[in-house]
Enzyme design. Sequence first.
Site, PDB file in Angstrom:
ATOM      1  N   SER A  14       0.863  -1.166  -0.065  1.00 25.48           N
ATOM      2  CA  SER A  14      -0.010  -0.035   0.127  1.00 25.48           C
ATOM      3  C   SER A  14       0.827   1.114   0.065  1.00 25.48           C
ATOM      4  O   SER A  14       0.220   2.348   0.057  1.00 25.48           O
ATOM      5  CB  SER A  14      -0.801  -0.209   1.165  1.00 25.48           C
ATOM      6  OG  SER A  14      -0.097   0.171   2.348  1.00 25.48           O
ATOM      7  N   ASP A  16       4.195   3.988  -0.906  1.00 25.34           N
ATOM      8  CA  ASP A  16       4.415   4.698  -2.421  1.00 25.34           C
ATOM      9  C   ASP A  16       5.333   4.012  -3.127  1.00 25.34           C
ATOM     10  O   ASP A  16       5.178   3.983  -4.410  1.00 25.34           O
ATOM     11  CB  ASP A  16       5.249   5.981  -1.806  1.00 25.34           C
ATOM     12  CG  ASP A  16       4.768   7.235  -1.956  1.00 25.34           C
ATOM     13  OD1 ASP A  16       3.284   7.203  -1.871  1.00 25.34           O
ATOM     14  OD2 ASP A  16       5.190   8.251  -2.016  1.00 25.34           O
ATOM     15  N   LYS A 152      17.473   0.288  -1.049  1.00 26.81           N
ATOM     16  CA  LYS A 152      18.133   1.209  -0.076  1.00 26.81           C
ATOM     17  C   LYS A 152      17.108   1.897   0.692  1.00 26.81           C
ATOM     18  O   LYS A 152      16.141   2.063   0.145  1.00 26.81           O
ATOM     19  CB  LYS A 152      19.196   2.032  -0.828  1.00 26.81           C
ATOM     20  CG  LYS A 152      18.464   3.042  -1.398  1.00 26.81           C
ATOM     21  CD  LYS A 152      19.417   4.374  -1.767  1.00 26.81           C
ATOM     22  CE  LYS A 152      18.848   5.268  -2.556  1.00 26.81           C
ATOM     23  NZ  LYS A 152      17.890   6.247  -1.852  1.00 26.81           N
ATOM     24  N   HIS A 244      23.922   5.497  -5.876  1.00 24.91           N
ATOM     25  CA  HIS A 244      23.712   5.634  -7.277  1.00 24.91           C
ATOM     26  C   HIS A 244      24.879   6.066  -8.043  1.00 24.91           C
ATOM     27  O   HIS A 244      25.499   5.723  -9.020  1.00 24.91           O
ATOM     28  CB  HIS A 244      22.596   6.549  -7.797  1.00 24.91           C
ATOM     29  CG  HIS A 244      21.364   6.126  -6.792  1.00 24.91           C
ATOM     30  ND1 HIS A 244      21.028   5.046  -6.711  1.00 24.91           N
ATOM     31  CD2 HIS A 244      20.330   7.128  -6.530  1.00 24.91           C
ATOM     32  CE1 HIS A 244      19.797   5.021  -5.991  1.00 24.91           C
ATOM     33  NE2 HIS A 244      19.380   6.260  -5.980  1.00 24.91           N
ATOM     34  N   LYS A 334      29.069  15.018  -7.971  1.00 28.50           N
ATOM     35  CA  LYS A 334      28.330  16.137  -7.588  1.00 28.50           C
ATOM     36  C   LYS A 334      27.008  15.998  -7.552  1.00 28.50           C
ATOM     37  O   LYS A 334      26.451  15.402  -8.303  1.00 28.50           O
ATOM     38  CB  LYS A 334      28.468  17.554  -8.498  1.00 28.50           C
ATOM     39  CG  LYS A 334      29.924  17.779  -8.648  1.00 28.50           C
ATOM     40  CD  LYS A 334      29.888  19.035  -9.429  1.00 28.50           C
ATOM     41  CE  LYS A 334      29.521  18.722 -11.032  1.00 28.50           C
ATOM     42  NZ  LYS A 334      29.671  19.526 -12.020  1.00 28.50           N
ATOM     43  N   LYS A 337      19.841  18.830  -4.478  1.00 27.54           N
ATOM     44  CA  LYS A 337      18.545  19.162  -4.778  1.00 27.54           C
ATOM     45  C   LYS A 337      18.402  20.509  -5.002  1.00 27.54           C
ATOM     46  O   LYS A 337      19.295  21.301  -4.764  1.00 27.54           O
ATOM     47  CB  LYS A 337      17.672  18.660  -3.601  1.00 27.54           C
ATOM     48  CG  LYS A 337      17.935  17.333  -3.096  1.00 27.54           C
ATOM     49  CD  LYS A 337      16.793  16.441  -3.375  1.00 27.54           C
ATOM     50  CE  LYS A 337      16.944  15.061  -3.222  1.00 27.54           C
ATOM     51  NZ  LYS A 337      15.929  14.184  -3.952  1.00 27.54           N
ATOM     52  N   LYS A 343      19.235  16.631 -14.428  1.00 28.55           N
ATOM     53  CA  LYS A 343      20.387  16.212 -15.287  1.00 28.55           C
ATOM     54  C   LYS A 343      21.006  15.218 -14.429  1.00 28.55           C
ATOM     55  O   LYS A 343      21.618  15.351 -13.297  1.00 28.55           O
ATOM     56  CB  LYS A 343      21.202  17.080 -15.961  1.00 28.55           C
ATOM     57  CG  LYS A 343      22.191  16.738 -17.000  1.00 28.55           C
ATOM     58  CD  LYS A 343      22.418  17.825 -17.748  1.00 28.55           C
ATOM     59  CE  LYS A 343      23.503  18.686 -17.715  1.00 28.55           C
ATOM     60  NZ  LYS A 343      23.670  19.739 -18.576  1.00 28.55           N
ATOM     61  N   ARG A 369      25.099  11.198 -20.924  1.00 28.25           N
ATOM     62  CA  ARG A 369      23.911  11.766 -20.351  1.00 28.25           C
ATOM     63  C   ARG A 369      23.082  10.411 -20.081  1.00 28.25           C
ATOM     64  O   ARG A 369      22.639   9.787 -21.017  1.00 28.25           O
ATOM     65  CB  ARG A 369      23.391  12.632 -21.247  1.00 28.25           C
ATOM     66  CG  ARG A 369      22.222  13.465 -20.362  1.00 28.25           C
ATOM     67  CD  ARG A 369      21.801  14.777 -20.907  1.00 28.25           C
ATOM     68  NE  ARG A 369      21.126  14.622 -22.319  1.00 28.25           N
ATOM     69  CZ  ARG A 369      21.419  15.177 -23.295  1.00 28.25           C
ATOM     70  NH1 ARG A 369      22.485  16.048 -23.352  1.00 28.25           N
ATOM     71  NH2 ARG A 369      20.725  14.968 -24.472  1.00 28.25           N
TER      72      ARG A 369
HETATM   73  C1  BG6 Z   1      16.310   7.994  -5.096  1.00 31.71           C
HETATM   74  C2  BG6 Z   1      16.345   9.056  -3.933  1.00 31.71           C
HETATM   75  O1  BG6 Z   1      17.210   6.963  -4.511  1.00 31.71           O
HETATM   76  O2  BG6 Z   1      16.647   8.295  -6.111  1.00 31.71           O
HETATM   77  C3  BG6 Z   1      15.826  10.372  -4.472  1.00 31.71           C
HETATM   78  O3  BG6 Z   1      15.988   8.502  -2.503  1.00 31.71           O
HETATM   79  C4  BG6 Z   1      15.974  10.806  -5.700  1.00 31.71           C
HETATM   80  O4  BG6 Z   1      15.971  11.520  -3.397  1.00 31.71           O
HETATM   81  C5  BG6 Z   1      16.028   9.444  -6.796  1.00 31.71           C
HETATM   82  O5  BG6 Z   1      15.102  11.701  -6.332  1.00 31.71           O
HETATM   83  C6  BG6 Z   1      16.458  10.001  -8.262  1.00 31.71           C
HETATM   84  O6  BG6 Z   1      15.876   8.917  -8.975  1.00 31.71           O
HETATM   85  P1  BG6 Z   1      15.822   9.260 -10.484  1.00 31.71           P
HETATM   86  O7  BG6 Z   1      15.333   7.768 -11.075  1.00 31.71           O
HETATM   87  O8  BG6 Z   1      14.339  10.005 -10.497  1.00 31.71           O
HETATM   88  O9  BG6 Z   1      16.837   9.962 -10.955  1.00 31.71           O
END
Ligand code: BG6
Length: 495
Positions: A14, A16, A152, A244, A334, A337, A343, A369
Site C-alpha cells: 500500500s 509509495d 536502500k 547511485h 556532484k 536538490k 540532469k 548523459r
Molecule cells: C532516490 C532518492 O534513490 O533516487 C531520491 O532517494 C532521488 O531522492 C531519486 O530523487 C532519483 O532517482 P531518479 O530515477 O528520479 O533519477
Amino acid sequence: ELGDSVTIIVLGASGDLAKKKTYPALFGLFRNGFLPKNTHIVGYARTGMSHQDYLERITQYIKPGDNNEHKSKIEEFKKITSYVSGLYDKDEAWQGLDNAVKKSENDRKIPSGNKHRIFYMALPPSIFIPVAKGVKKNVYGHEGVNRLIVEKPFGMDSESSNHLAHELGQLFKEDEIYRIDHYLGKEMVKNVMNMRFANIFFSNVWDRNYIDNVQITFKEPFGTEGRGGYFDDFGIIRDVMQNHLLQVLSLIAMERPISTDAEAIRDEKVKVLKCISPISLDDALLGQYVAANGKPGYLEDETLKNKESRTPTFAALACHINNERWEGVPFILKAGKALNEAKVEVRIQFRHVPGNLYGGSARNELVMRIQPKEAVYMKFNNKQPGLSYQTIQTDLDLSYHKRYTELSIPDAYESLILDVLRNDHSNFVRDDELEAAWKIFTPLLHKIDGKNKKSAEGKDSGDDLKITTYAYGSRGPAELDEFVKSHGYDRTNAH
Ligand code: BG6
C-alpha cells in the site's frame, strides 16, 4: 531458472514505492510478455483495503494508454493480482499470507518444485529485519526457489550496514538476495560496460595518461518538499552518492572483467572500490539550499523536525582511486536538490593534446548523459568549415531520441525485476560491494552527523566542517566552480 510459474509477493503493497514503481514495472513486464505465463502477484500490507481499492491504488501510476489493447491488458493484469492485509510482527498474520500464497499455487496447479516465490520488500528500512524474519519463518517456500528483493537505504554507515547484512545473511543466502540500486537499471548506466569494452579506441586511452578528471553529476530541480523527515536523517550523500553515483563511478573505473558473469563484474567493482580512500574534508564541498525564486528553503520544509539542521542537500566530493590506472585522476561526484535543472551525466575530460600545434585547442570530453534524453557525445576538435583554418570544438553526437526513434526505453525497475526473474545478479549490489562503498563515506558522514547533533543541541562546534548555502534554483554553491577547477576541470570547454 524459474520456468513458467512464480508468485511475486509485494510487501508494503500500500506504500509509495509499490504504487509508483513496483506495480507499474510489473505491469510493463506483463504487457510485454516478460512475466512467466503462470504468474500471480500478492500484495501484503497493514492497511485494510477492499479488493477494489487495492486495484485502484496499484494501477494509479500506470499510464492510461491510448488504445484498447492497452486498456484490456490492464484488466488482465488486475486478474493476476490479489491483496492480503496483515501485521508485520505477528506469526499468525504471516501465516495468513502463506495460506493465501499456497492457495494461489494450488489453484494454479503448480507442481511441487516449481512453487517459486519472489519477495519484494517495498518497505521502510526500520522493518527490514523483522519482516525478513517473519517471511523466512512463515512464508519461505520449500517447494521451489525463493528470492528476496530489497532496496536502500541499507543502513546509515559501515556499522549499521554491516549489521543489516549480517542479519539478512542469517536468513537468506547471498544468491537469494537482490539489492536494488535502481541506477543500475537505467539504460545509459547499463551501457557503460558495452561502450568501454566493445570499442577498441577507448581501450588504450582509458587511464591516467589520457584522462585528466571525471565528473559524475546528479541535479534535481526540486527540493525535499514533503520528504524532509526522511531526508534529514540521510542527506544527499547517503541519498544518492554512496549508492547511485558510486555505482556509476565503479563502472567507469573498474578493470575489464574476465567475463560478463555477474560475479566477474561484481568482483571488479569491489576491487576498484577498495582502492578508493575515504573522502576527506578537503575534498568535500557541502551546501544546503535557501529560499529563492518564490521557493522555500530546506529549513522551511514543514516535514523537517530539526529546524537548525545542517544536513547537506548538495555535495561535491572528489574521490581518489589509488591504483595504477587512476592515480592522480580525481573522480568528482556532484549531487544536489533544488538546482537549476534535472540532469544526470558522466563527463570524462581528457588531457590537453601535447605539442600545441593548434594552440591550446580545447580538451576532448566524452559525455554520457544518463537522463533526461539518453545520449553519448564527444567534444571533438574540428577545422572550422569554410575558408578559416581555425580549430573549433563541436560534438560527435549519439542522441538516443534521434538515432533510435522506434525505441522505447524501459523503466529501470522493469529491467531490474526482469533480471531477478532471470536470476541475473549483474545489476545488483553484492554484500562486499556495499561494505566497500560505506567505508569510503562513513568518516565524512560521521563528521557531518556530529555537527548536526551539536546544532540540534544549540551549540556550534566551530570546527572546520563548513556547510555553505545556495539559492533554490541555482547551479549550486558559489564555490563550486572553484572546487571543480581545483580538481583539474578546465572550464574553457564550458557547456
Ligand atoms: C532516490 C532518492 O534513490 O533516487 C531520491 O532517494 C532521488 O531522492 C531519486 O530523487 C532519483 O532517482 P531518479 O530515477 O528520479 O533519477
